[in-house]
Design a protein around this motif. Sequence first.
Motif, PDB file in Angstrom:
ATOM      1  N   ARG A  81      26.481  51.554  32.095  1.00  0.00           N
ATOM      2  CA  ARG A  81      26.058  50.185  31.777  1.00  0.00           C
ATOM      3  C   ARG A  81      25.524  49.454  33.002  1.00  0.00           C
ATOM      4  O   ARG A  81      24.494  48.787  32.945  1.00  0.00           O
ATOM      5  N   GLN A  82      26.243  49.587  34.127  1.00  0.00           N
ATOM      6  CA  GLN A  82      25.809  48.854  35.326  1.00  0.00           C
ATOM      7  C   GLN A  82      24.444  49.348  35.792  1.00  0.00           C
ATOM      8  O   GLN A  82      23.606  48.565  36.246  1.00  0.00           O
ATOM      9  N   LEU A 121      21.887  47.665  33.710  1.00  0.00           N
ATOM     10  CA  LEU A 121      21.704  46.257  34.095  1.00  0.00           C
ATOM     11  C   LEU A 121      20.900  46.168  35.393  1.00  0.00           C
ATOM     12  O   LEU A 121      20.029  45.302  35.545  1.00  0.00           O
ATOM     13  N   PHE A 129      17.304  46.814  34.538  1.00  0.00           N
ATOM     14  CA  PHE A 129      16.691  45.622  33.926  1.00  0.00           C
ATOM     15  C   PHE A 129      16.347  44.604  35.007  1.00  0.00           C
ATOM     16  O   PHE A 129      15.263  44.003  34.998  1.00  0.00           O
TER      17      PHE A 129
END
Lengths: 246, 246
Positions: free
Chosen positions: A202-203, A206, A209
């Motif tokens: 997930r990190q 992020l 992004f």
Amino acid sequence: MRFTSEQRLEDGVLEREFTLDGIPGILWTPASASAAVPVPLIMLGHPPLGLPTMYPRLAARARQAAAEGFAAAAVELPGSGARPRWAAAEQARADLRRAREAGGPVSDGIVDALVLPLVDRAVPETRTALDALLALPEIGGPVGYSGGVISVGIRLAVVEPRIVAAGLFAGSLVPRVMVEEARRVTIPLHVLLQWDDEGNDRQAALDLFDAFGSAEKTLSANMGGHTGVPSFAGQDAVGFFARHLR
Amino acid sequence: MRFTSEQRLEDGVLEREFTLDGIPGILWTPASASAAVPVPLIMLGHPPLGLPTMYPRLAARARQAAAEGFAAAAVELPGSGARPRWAAAEQARADLRRAREAGGPVSDGIVDALVLPLVDRAVPETRTALDALLALPEIGGPVGYSGGVISVGIRLAVVEPRIVAAGLFAGSLVPRVMVEEARRVTIPLHVLLQWDDEGNDRQAALDLFDAFGSAEKTLSANMGGHTGVPSFAGQDAVGFFARHLR
């Protein structure tokens, strides 16, 4: 490009299989598409599982796009489906499997070996497919890229000026060099993230992004695992393309 | 509840100011709303800047909601607009200003003093307003909560069963105790985050999103500062309510 099959789906969408330089692909066009009213095109990215395996999900996304008046197309990835494997890719897949089974982190070397050759091969093939698809009288552009492999989408967004917007799926391992390349992306982006994607960090998603250079970028994160993208998230992505391809 | 003014806006939306127990509020109902066809209601949250200051943004959101067939209402927050201040809140605001001017972090004590009394006062007032609004024949429920102060939305989502969906704006400081309370939220959520919000900590917002207990929750993060929510993000939020309030 040579069409090898043609069928009209019940919602009026025309589905045609084709081959281009020996590479299989599928094109879906809405009933409204004609030489008089050519439609924009969305290139459907997908994981390297082979078009026959991916068909149900691709067809569903294509029909969602067609309902908004867009054509959609997918081409087989190098080393997938009926296309020849190459030894280094098989080795990288085996290394990934072993690393995951061991429960440890996946090394940068494995990620690079897995993804970078795929990007280097898939991107020029996608651009060649664009040449052929945009030469059809019923397809007029502009072009959007939708889905994964996200590194393929990043490279296409950087090098292919006909792609004016991208709806990316942050669901695959991304080489560090592609995160750097993401800083050079400037087209509008709509990035889907599955918050509890079992095979994705997930990190890292992020951070990716954050790295994109686009002035307009949206992160749409939803609950669920890798294949659990809710249908409303797909619909929002179609809304993104409606804003940018019309 | 007593209506104090009434005007029909050019898109047919009926805008009425009211007072309830001395608290000012505004109600917008779509032209379609009637006793025969009562409409769902969206309670519009807003920062404590006073309804007159917030009016243009609130009216724009209300008209977006009305276009989807929803009524919308806003009530003045305690200590805002023409309502009496209280000393502790003024002190907390002054402490926040000083901490920000000094460029240091804002202490938990300041955040708690700023937000928790506001939550404790605003939530029962909102529930009383709901009693009165839902008693109107043209408003039928269900109810959605939209916007900030996000801690007010969290508490309402936990304690008010008539609120079935919340579109929250992660743009204000959140006390740690409210992050814990967020774990008890189970209704569907659509959380807006401005990626470069100058007054808001991004990681804290991501942690809050992670904490929510809801099985359906979407984080929609967009570029820009606190007041720069793009209009398409507002439209996606309306789509969220369309899924859950119809």
